[in-house]
Design a protein around this motif. Structure first.
Motif, PDB file in Angstrom:
ATOM      1  N   PHE A  30      53.997  32.075  19.875  1.00  0.00           N
ATOM      2  CA  PHE A  30      54.880  31.509  20.904  1.00  0.00           C
ATOM      3  C   PHE A  30      54.393  31.833  22.317  1.00  0.00           C
ATOM      4  N   VAL A  31      53.769  32.984  22.490  1.00  0.00           N
ATOM      5  CA  VAL A  31      53.163  33.272  23.805  1.00  0.00           C
ATOM      6  C   VAL A  31      52.166  32.170  24.119  1.00  0.00           C
ATOM      7  N   LEU A  70      54.871  40.982  28.727  1.00  0.00           N
ATOM      8  CA  LEU A  70      54.895  39.769  27.898  1.00  0.00           C
ATOM      9  C   LEU A  70      54.899  38.508  28.762  1.00  0.00           C
ATOM     10  N   LEU A  71      55.744  38.525  29.815  1.00  0.00           N
ATOM     11  CA  LEU A  71      55.862  37.333  30.662  1.00  0.00           C
ATOM     12  C   LEU A  71      54.554  37.052  31.400  1.00  0.00           C
ATOM     13  N   GLU A  72      53.850  38.109  31.770  1.00  0.00           N
ATOM     14  CA  GLU A  72      52.575  37.895  32.467  1.00  0.00           C
ATOM     15  C   GLU A  72      51.521  37.359  31.499  1.00  0.00           C
ATOM     16  N   GLN A  73      51.616  37.778  30.224  1.00  0.00           N
ATOM     17  CA  GLN A  73      50.694  37.205  29.239  1.00  0.00           C
ATOM     18  C   GLN A  73      50.953  35.711  29.092  1.00  0.00           C
ATOM     19  N   ILE A  74      52.215  35.334  29.205  1.00  0.00           N
ATOM     20  CA  ILE A  74      52.555  33.912  29.127  1.00  0.00           C
ATOM     21  C   ILE A  74      52.013  33.169  30.346  1.00  0.00           C
ATOM     22  N   GLY A  75      51.925  33.859  31.479  1.00  0.00           N
ATOM     23  CA  GLY A  75      51.406  33.210  32.689  1.00  0.00           C
ATOM     24  C   GLY A  75      52.412  33.137  33.814  1.00  0.00           C
ATOM     25  N   PRO A 157      59.205  35.637  23.864  1.00  0.00           N
ATOM     26  CA  PRO A 157      58.432  34.384  23.951  1.00  0.00           C
ATOM     27  C   PRO A 157      59.044  33.267  23.110  1.00  0.00           C
ATOM     28  N   GLU A 158      59.497  33.600  21.893  1.00  0.00           N
ATOM     29  CA  GLU A 158      60.079  32.573  21.025  1.00  0.00           C
ATOM     30  C   GLU A 158      61.386  32.048  21.634  1.00  0.00           C
TER      31      GLU A 158
END
Ligand code: 5AD
Ligand code: SF4
Length: 492
Positions: A30-31, A70-75, A157-158
């Motif tokens: 989901f990420v 986590l949010l930074e990994q998402i962008g 992320p999900e």
């Protein structure tokens, strides 16, 4: 490795691939999907921003750092709350005023949401583990998009994906899990210091406290996982860590693995863990939060004494000085036990700074009980005491006990504050004139000519110096004490 860890997200997942069932692969999937969405927005010139607003304790602050990772990994890019496209409130419910603070914030958000239809609002943390709170938010603040609790941070992320692509309100409050998914790659406020969870939950059931109900039973991470985390952090530039747990002394009572909670290794408790952490090369300061007075062992005091890396600061919540009140609180120690412990600590660590938490107005507290608390404050000579008015938490045993009238509580609280601050003022000033080691944290927000550094005992000192010192240990002369901070200078 026993834990499942979300990290190093592969680039290669696509929407039409089957959704993995197992964690952490599922969230990595989901990420990756959310990342595509952020990328598409970027290509259209729109950068998506996030803000996390944290209420409550160090544990919550650390959870927020993990979500930020986590949010930074998402962008997503971090931004002030007012400019964000995704705002997450990480809530606390230890006292009623923490709940009220959140509701105040949510009231203001309604207008923001009207201005920006794309704004996503998420709420998580301890308040969300209370069904009546979730019900209230769903009814009174229907514009909230994502709700989750303390056991499923890693599923953020999900939940974001669900909300964005399936246009559903993503509400997921889980009961206590049997397995644990750790999130690595937390985004730290300071590159040089970090919290490290050694355990989750609490088994103590102090009768006033909601924490065991919203954070679940005690679950310790394995020593291997913790030590590996600390080694990785040191590699990444961290020189100070804080080991976190609701009661670090009961570390190792139950270890957790991905699929089960297993029994303890009776020989590997908190003192051994602390000792092992101190052996890690490159790590310079170790703190821990919070030890319970009922089971702070001689072995632990000895480990601290032998390891100069352990900061000479112990936060030892007393709550009340009256043995009778302590019994009703289910604290499982007496006034005498507590004072003997303080004496033992002071003998072993003569330069130690002691801090505490004190609660006023616990049900049934009499003036005589209150005088016992004042007596402990005078004898223990705290460097700082965090004082709280007892707050009735629905579902806890104390909530149905006979409450103390508000005006009596307020009067005691004011009297306590006076005694506490007089003592703290003198205690904190005792290093005036000395030259001590400080870890330089940042440029001072009020006066940009000054740097701010932290002493081993957690007090701050402001002094002039170059930016290059930030993140370094330097010797600073504490020229003047100002209550709870110092001004100083680097000796020439
Ligand atoms: N009311 C007031 N203070 C509380 N604390 C915990 N529960 C309550 C409550 N119901 C305080 C305790 C604890 C600190 C983190 O918060 O002093 O040590
Ligand atoms: Fe609450 Fe007591 Fe557990 Fe601390 S030890 S979290 S005060 S129940």
């Amino acid at each position: 490795m026993d834990e499942r860890v979300i990290s190093n997200i592969p680039e290669a997942y696509h929407v039409n691939e089957p959704v993995p069932e197992q964690e952490p692969e599922r969230q990595e999937f989901f990420v990756s999907l959310c990342r595509n969405m952020i990328k598409a927005n970027r290509e259209e010139g729109r950068i998506l921003r996030y803000a996390i607003v944290t209420f409550g304790c160090q544990m919550n602050a650390h959870d927020s750092d993990r979500m930020r990772g986590l949010l930074e990994q998402i962008g997503y890019v971090e931004a002030p709350e007012k400019e964000a496209d995704l705002v997450i409130y990480n809530t606390c419910t230890v006292r009623e005023n923490a709940n009220q603070k959140l509701y105040g914030h949510l009231g203001q958000l309604k207008a923001l949401k009207r201005e920006n239809k794309d704004l996503l609002i998420g709420i998580c943390g301890c308040m969300m583990q209370q069904p009546e709170v979730v019900e209230h938010i769903r009814k009174s603040y229907p514009f909230v998009d994502i709700l989750f609790g303390t056991y499923n941070l890693h599923r953020l992320p999900e939940l974001i994906y669900l909300r964005l692509y399936e246009d559903k309100h993503a509400i997921e409050i889980l009961p206590e899990p049997r397995e644990h998914v750790e999130i690595r790659g937390a985004k730290r406020k300071y590159p040089f210091k970090s919290g490290v969870n050694i355990m989750y939950g609490c088994n103590n059931f102090c009768t006033y406290c909601i924490v065991p109900y919203v954070r679940g039973r005690e679950r310790s991470r394995t020593p291997e996982d913790i030590l590996q985390d600390v080694r990785d952090l040191v590699q990444d530039g961290v020189c100070e860590i804080m080991l976190l747990g609701q009661n670090v002394n009961s570390y190792g009572t139950n270890f957790m693995e991905p699929s089960a909670i297993i029994d303890a290794d009776p020989d590997f408790g908190f003192p051994k863990l602390l000792d092992a952490v101190c052996q890690i090369p490159g790590l310079q300061r170790v703190r821990f939060m919070t030890p319970h007075p009922k089971d702070l062992s001689d072995e632990l005091i000895d480990v601290i004494r032998r390891n100069p890396k352990v900061c000479r600061h112990i936060h030892l919540p007393v709550q009340s000085g009256s043995t009778e009140v302590l019994r009703k609180m289910n604290r499982r120690y007496t006034k005498e036990h507590y004072l003997t412990l303080v004496q033992k600590i002071r003998e072993a660590l003569p330069d130690v700074s002691l801090t505490t938490d004190i609660m006023i107005g616990f049900p049934g507290e009499t003036e005589a009980d209150f005088q016992e608390t004042l007596d402990v404050v005078r004898q223990a000579q705290y460097d700082q005491a965090y004082t709280f008015i007892y707050s009735r938490r629905t579902g806890t045993p104390a909530a149905v006990m006979e409450q103390v009238p508000e005006d009596v509580v307020k009067d005691r609280f004011d009297r306590l504050l006076k005694v506490v601050s007089e003592i703290a003022h003198t205690r904190c000033g005792r290093f005036e004139g000395q030259t001590v080691e400080v870890l330089v944290e940042e440029r001072n927000a009020q006066d940009p000519n000054l740097l701010t550094g932290r002493l081993e005992n957690n007090l701050l000192v402001h002094f002039s110096g170059e930016d290059s010192l930030i993140g370094q240990f330097v010797q600073v002369k504490l020229t003047k004490a100002h209550g709870f901070y110092y001004t100083g200078e680097i000796p020439s």
